[in-house]
Design an enzyme around this catalytic site. Structure first.
Site, PDB file in Angstrom:
ATOM      1  N   MET A  16       0.888  -1.165  -0.136  1.00 18.45           N
ATOM      2  CA  MET A  16      -0.067  -0.047   0.006  1.00 18.45           C
ATOM      3  C   MET A  16       0.863   1.248   0.088  1.00 18.45           C
ATOM      4  O   MET A  16       1.682   1.319   1.049  1.00 18.45           O
ATOM      5  CB  MET A  16      -0.845   0.125   1.241  1.00 18.45           C
ATOM      6  CG  MET A  16      -1.724  -1.225   1.292  1.00 18.45           C
ATOM      7  SD  MET A  16      -2.894  -1.058   2.766  1.00 18.45           S
ATOM      8  CE  MET A  16      -1.632  -1.635   3.943  1.00 18.45           C
ATOM      9  N   GLY A  20       1.368   4.465   4.913  1.00 17.81           N
ATOM     10  CA  GLY A  20       2.290   3.558   3.977  1.00 17.81           C
ATOM     11  C   GLY A  20       2.696   2.135   4.500  1.00 17.81           C
ATOM     12  O   GLY A  20       3.387   2.085   5.703  1.00 17.81           O
ATOM     13  N   SER A  21       2.447   1.042   3.829  1.00 13.55           N
ATOM     14  CA  SER A  21       2.603  -0.207   4.542  1.00 13.55           C
ATOM     15  C   SER A  21       2.351  -1.424   3.626  1.00 13.55           C
ATOM     16  O   SER A  21       2.228  -1.373   2.540  1.00 13.55           O
ATOM     17  CB  SER A  21       1.570  -0.208   5.846  1.00 13.55           C
ATOM     18  OG  SER A  21       0.471   0.098   5.476  1.00 13.55           O
ATOM     19  N   ARG A  22       2.134  -2.738   4.220  1.00 12.95           N
ATOM     20  CA  ARG A  22       1.913  -3.741   3.507  1.00 12.95           C
ATOM     21  C   ARG A  22       1.318  -5.020   4.190  1.00 12.95           C
ATOM     22  O   ARG A  22       1.279  -4.930   5.351  1.00 12.95           O
ATOM     23  CB  ARG A  22       3.495  -4.319   3.011  1.00 12.95           C
ATOM     24  CG  ARG A  22       3.576  -5.608   2.485  1.00 12.95           C
ATOM     25  CD  ARG A  22       4.867  -5.870   2.047  1.00 12.95           C
ATOM     26  NE  ARG A  22       5.199  -7.584   2.187  1.00 12.95           N
ATOM     27  CZ  ARG A  22       6.575  -7.827   2.122  1.00 12.95           C
ATOM     28  NH1 ARG A  22       7.717  -6.943   2.037  1.00 12.95           N
ATOM     29  NH2 ARG A  22       6.643  -9.264   2.190  1.00 12.95           N
TER      30      ARG A  22
END
Length: 230
Positions: free
Chosen positions: A99, A187-189
């Protein structure tokens, strides 16, 4: 089509205080320099947009594994899951959805079941698109067990600018497929660990939509889907 619903997407309550902070700073900037005020307005709108929580149409077919996040399928690998997930030590397929700061960051359950395990890890804040982020970054690991006994691992991973992982569920909670279970700020995953022998129905580079994109189908575990970017 209702244009108001398209533009004025509902915001998750987790974002209210951040939008309020951005708005207060923007008002203060108006007394400093007008161009800064307009920059602040843009930042406030972006903050609202970041915490948007749109309605999704959740597929209800039993056995489907859905994407837990909006973003790009960045990695598909066979790996040995970490011990805290409780998925054993046999390699399984891990599907990673990255993301960026413009994606919706509300996370949804990939499958219906009971949350059997939640483990939080402190860690680094490397770029979440890197493979090693799965082991080195701050993360929150959940294992969901379906009524048929299938076990799915889902891991929230903080990214380069993310500094807070939020999880709304607890161990032994029942969760519906597509249910909002958490979010990650800025912001990440998300990693999804499929059961042994189950192949993904997405390809690297594909855009995923939380609660709508089908990552796999437990009813047809051997099915494989490939894709070509063009």
């Amino acid at each position: 089509m209702n244009m108001v619903k398209i533009v004025a997407v509902p915001m998750h309550k987790e974002g209210r205080k951040f939008v309020a902070i951005f708005a207060a700073i923007t008002i203060a900037l108006a007394f400093v320099w007008t161009p800064l005020f307009w920059l602040g307005c843009g930042a406030t709108v972006w903050c609202y947009y970041f915490f948007r929580d749109p309605v999704r149409v959740i597929p209800q077919q039993e056995g489907l594994v859905l994407s837990p996040a909006d973003g790009i399928v960045s990695l598909i690998q066979d790996v040995v899951p970490s011990g805290d997930l409780g998925l054993g030590d046999t390699p399984v397929t891990r599907v990673s959805v990255f993301m960026n700061v413009f994606n919706c960051h509300v996370n949804r359950a990939p499958i219906a079941g009971v949350v059997r395990n939640i483990t939080y890890h402190k860690g680094q804040f490397l770029n979440a698109s890197f493979d090693k982020a799965s082991e080195l970054n701050e993360r929150n690991s959940l294992m969901i067990e379906t009524k048929s006994g299938a076990r799915i691992g889902v891991v929230q991973i903080a990214g380069l600018v993310a500094r807070r992982i939020v999880c709304f569920v607890k161990v032994d909670d029942s969760i519906d497929i597509g249910h909002r279970f958490g979010l990650i700020r800025f912001g990440s995953r998300l990693d999804v660990y499929l059961p042994e022998g189950v192949s993904p129905l997405v390809a690297v580079g594909q855009t995923a939509v939380a609660g709508e994109t089908i990552l796999a189908d437990l009813a047809t575990p051997g099915a494989v889907r490939t894709g070509i970017a063009q």
